[in-house]
Write a protein that holds these residues in place. Structure first.
Motif, PDB file in Angstrom:
ATOM      1  N   PHE A 246      -4.022  -3.528   3.782  1.00 43.18           N
ATOM      2  CA  PHE A 246      -5.509  -3.285   3.933  1.00 43.18           C
ATOM      3  C   PHE A 246      -5.856  -1.600   4.671  1.00 43.18           C
ATOM      4  N   VAL A 247      -5.008  -1.009   5.178  1.00 41.15           N
ATOM      5  CA  VAL A 247      -4.535   0.603   4.823  1.00 41.15           C
ATOM      6  C   VAL A 247      -4.444   1.894   4.194  1.00 41.15           C
ATOM      7  N   THR A 248      -3.469   0.722   3.022  1.00 36.56           N
ATOM      8  CA  THR A 248      -3.786   1.863   2.037  1.00 36.56           C
ATOM      9  C   THR A 248      -3.215   0.948   0.208  1.00 36.56           C
ATOM     10  N   ALA A 249      -4.095   0.499  -0.125  1.00 34.17           N
ATOM     11  CA  ALA A 249      -4.096  -0.753  -0.888  1.00 34.17           C
ATOM     12  C   ALA A 249      -3.374  -0.896  -2.378  1.00 34.17           C
ATOM     13  N   ASN A 250      -4.082   0.831  -2.759  1.00 28.55           N
ATOM     14  CA  ASN A 250      -2.993   0.730  -4.278  1.00 28.55           C
ATOM     15  C   ASN A 250      -2.092   1.243  -4.295  1.00 28.55           C
ATOM     16  N   LYS A 251      -1.823   2.045  -3.109  1.00 32.33           N
ATOM     17  CA  LYS A 251      -0.399   3.082  -2.665  1.00 32.33           C
ATOM     18  C   LYS A 251       0.255   2.147  -2.581  1.00 32.33           C
ATOM     19  N   LEU A 252       1.927   2.235  -3.115  1.00 23.55           N
ATOM     20  CA  LEU A 252       3.441   1.765  -3.008  1.00 23.55           C
ATOM     21  C   LEU A 252       4.129   2.974  -1.927  1.00 23.55           C
ATOM     22  N   ASP A 253       3.818   2.619  -0.621  1.00 24.37           N
ATOM     23  CA  ASP A 253       4.358   3.141   0.236  1.00 24.37           C
ATOM     24  C   ASP A 253       5.045   2.592   1.120  1.00 24.37           C
ATOM     25  N   GLU A 254       5.043   3.447   2.213  1.00 24.80           N
ATOM     26  CA  GLU A 254       5.702   2.685   4.232  1.00 24.80           C
ATOM     27  C   GLU A 254       5.002   2.332   4.437  1.00 24.80           C
ATOM     28  N   GLN A 255       3.672   2.367   4.045  1.00 19.97           N
ATOM     29  CA  GLN A 255       2.392   1.633   4.991  1.00 19.97           C
ATOM     30  C   GLN A 255       2.741  -0.783   5.216  1.00 19.97           C
ATOM     31  N   TYR A 256       3.670  -0.476   4.225  1.00 14.79           N
ATOM     32  CA  TYR A 256       4.365  -2.080   4.651  1.00 14.79           C
ATOM     33  C   TYR A 256       5.426  -2.321   5.389  1.00 14.79           C
ATOM     34  N   TYR A 257       5.892  -0.980   6.205  1.00 14.10           N
ATOM     35  CA  TYR A 257       7.110  -1.595   6.909  1.00 14.10           C
ATOM     36  C   TYR A 257       6.138  -1.093   8.784  1.00 14.10           C
ATOM     37  N   LYS A 258       5.167  -0.492   8.573  1.00 15.00           N
ATOM     38  CA  LYS A 258       3.846  -0.221   9.386  1.00 15.00           C
ATOM     39  C   LYS A 258       2.889  -1.308   9.792  1.00 15.00           C
ATOM     40  N   ASN A 259       2.928  -2.509   8.811  1.00 12.89           N
ATOM     41  CA  ASN A 259       2.010  -3.133   9.213  1.00 12.89           C
ATOM     42  C   ASN A 259       3.063  -4.704   9.714  1.00 12.89           C
ATOM     43  N   VAL A 260       4.124  -4.253   9.151  1.00  8.21           N
ATOM     44  CA  VAL A 260       5.334  -5.357   9.558  1.00  8.21           C
ATOM     45  C   VAL A 260       5.590  -5.398  11.352  1.00  8.21           C
ATOM     46  N   GLU A 261       5.654  -3.613  11.958  1.00 10.34           N
ATOM     47  CA  GLU A 261       6.013  -3.616  13.087  1.00 10.34           C
ATOM     48  C   GLU A 261       4.611  -3.804  13.731  1.00 10.34           C
ATOM     49  N   SER A 262       3.080  -3.472  13.471  1.00 10.96           N
ATOM     50  CA  SER A 262       1.928  -3.949  13.903  1.00 10.96           C
ATOM     51  C   SER A 262       1.753  -5.906  14.045  1.00 10.96           C
ATOM     52  N   LEU A 263       2.206  -5.964  13.463  1.00 11.26           N
ATOM     53  CA  LEU A 263       2.697  -7.594  13.259  1.00 11.26           C
ATOM     54  C   LEU A 263       0.848  -7.896  12.626  1.00 11.26           C
ATOM     55  N   THR A 264       0.832  -7.286  11.252  1.00 14.09           N
ATOM     56  CA  THR A 264      -0.614  -6.972  10.993  1.00 14.09           C
ATOM     57  C   THR A 264      -0.062  -7.343   9.031  1.00 14.09           C
ATOM     58  N   ALA A 265       0.777  -7.434   8.763  1.00 12.26           N
ATOM     59  CA  ALA A 265       1.361  -7.950   7.232  1.00 12.26           C
ATOM     60  C   ALA A 265       1.370  -9.857   7.167  1.00 12.26           C
ATOM     61  N   LEU A 266       0.880 -10.456   5.862  1.00 10.24           N
ATOM     62  CA  LEU A 266       0.481 -10.929   5.923  1.00 10.24           C
ATOM     63  C   LEU A 266       1.265 -12.365   6.350  1.00 10.24           C
ATOM     64  N   PHE A 267       2.598 -12.115   5.770  1.00  9.47           N
ATOM     65  CA  PHE A 267       3.430 -13.928   5.768  1.00  9.47           C
ATOM     66  C   PHE A 267       4.765 -13.711   6.724  1.00  9.47           C
ATOM     67  N   PHE A 268       4.747 -15.058   6.846  1.00  9.76           N
ATOM     68  CA  PHE A 268       5.966 -14.965   7.735  1.00  9.76           C
ATOM     69  C   PHE A 268       7.080 -14.769   7.605  1.00  9.76           C
ATOM     70  N   SER A 269       7.535 -14.340   5.950  1.00  4.49           N
ATOM     71  CA  SER A 269       8.817 -13.968   5.026  1.00  4.49           C
ATOM     72  C   SER A 269       8.842 -12.604   6.101  1.00  4.49           C
TER      73      SER A 269
END
Length: 327
Positions: A246-269
């Motif tokens: 939800f932060v950088t929706a159309n950018k393939l970047d490191e934001q995903y890992y920030k989401n994982v750390e903040s527990l704001t990634a979608l999947f249990f995996s």
């Protein structure tokens, strides 16, 4: 002299036999393959086609990267994911739950194949089109540049049950993820790097609502979970779609890992990457070193592209006018 000749002949026979035993990835794939196989413009044609589609809809770029992953993990990178159902086989990979209706980008592959058939008919495999399209989408969405070897063959078999067997579902834990990636020759570190593709694209609610109901999973940020509940109501008649980032929706970047750390990634995996010291440290590294993520993601995509299960002498072809049906 005769002895030396005999030894030389023996060595040549052994070397030839050894090459025949190698997977196609090691024996035949090379960067720039089509420059030496009667289709000099192959890669530029795919690139221009992908660019024209992704500029209009960045989500198609995410779909192409995901398509590459879903293709390579089932029977190797052989374009089996592109095959349409037929009366003889109405349960192809394309129809399987992991791909239908969520997998996107088939029209991009169709368009690229059409242009390639005008330029050099019967030369460029559909499997290579997927690999090149994923590479070009990675550059357009993340400025991630890499050279990927080509020269793959297209498979003639597509089995929906195998998609269920070999594609990791969003509810897998870390042990299960590592095992399925290892079965394809990919390390845990490469798995973490490839997971970064979750920074783009969309997901159906059904892929993560088990984390929302009846209570919001403790492994998810509670406010984030509450927001997702609004987007994905319980017992909804339509399976909704939400952004994976939800932060950088159309950018393939490191934001995903920030989401994982903040527990704001979608999947249990996604959350499961935090359950091992090694993978947790890798996640943390990527949040601070975006260029490291890009480098590792590129190398992992190249490595994944070498998953070839169509061996020399096995059924394999270069599909003709369309990628949707075998010759």
């Amino acid at each position: 002299m005769e002895s030396k000749i005999s030894i030389l002949v023996t060595c040549l026979i052994f070397a030839t036999a050894f090459q025949l035993l190698l997977p196609l990835s090691e024996a035949s794939l090379k960067v720039g393959y089509y420059r030496h196989h009667n289709c000099y413009r192959a890669e530029s044609i795919v690139k221009s086609t992908v660019r024209s589609f992704v500029r209009k809809d960045p989500g198609l770029g995410a779909g192409l990267i995901r398509m590459f992953f879903h293709d390579c993990f089932v029977r190797g990178c052989d374009a089996s994911v592109l095959l349409d159902p037929t009366p003889a086989n109405n349960q192809t990979e394309k129809q399987a739950i992991p791909n239908n209706p969520s997998l996107r980008g088939f029209e991009v592959i169709d368009a690229a194949k059409k242009e390639l058939e005008k330029e050099c008919p019967g030369v460029v495999s559909c499997a290579d089109i997927i690999a090149l399209a994923a590479r070009d989408a990675s550059f357009l969405l993340g400025n991630i540049s890499y050279k990927i070897p080509t020269g793959r063959l297209d498979g003639r078999i597509s089995n929906g049950a195998e998609a269920l067997q070999f594609l990791p579902p969003p509810f897998f834990n870390l042990t299960q993820l590592e095992a399925i990636f290892a079965s394809k020759g990919l390390s845990a570190a490469e798995m973490v790097a490839l997971s970064g593709a979750h920074s783009i694209g969309r997901s159906h609610c059904s892929s993560f609502t088990s984390r929302l109901y009846p209570t919001i999973d403790r492994t998810m940020n509670q406010q984030f979970g509450a927001a997702l509940r609004n987007l994905c109501p319980q017992n909804a008649t339509v399976d909704g779609v939400v952004r994976q980032d939800f932060v950088t929706a159309n950018k393939l970047d490191e934001q995903y890992y920030k989401n994982v750390e903040s527990l704001t990634a979608l999947f249990f995996s996604d959350w499961s990457l935090l359950t091992s010291p090694a993978t947790r440290q890798q996640v943390n590294t990527y949040t601070k070193e975006p260029e490291k993520f890009k480098e590792d993601f590129a190398n992992a995509m190249i490595k994944m592209g070498s998953i070839i299960e169509v061996l020399p002498g096995s059924p394999g072809e270069v599909r003709g006018a369309t990628c949707r049906f075998v010759n």
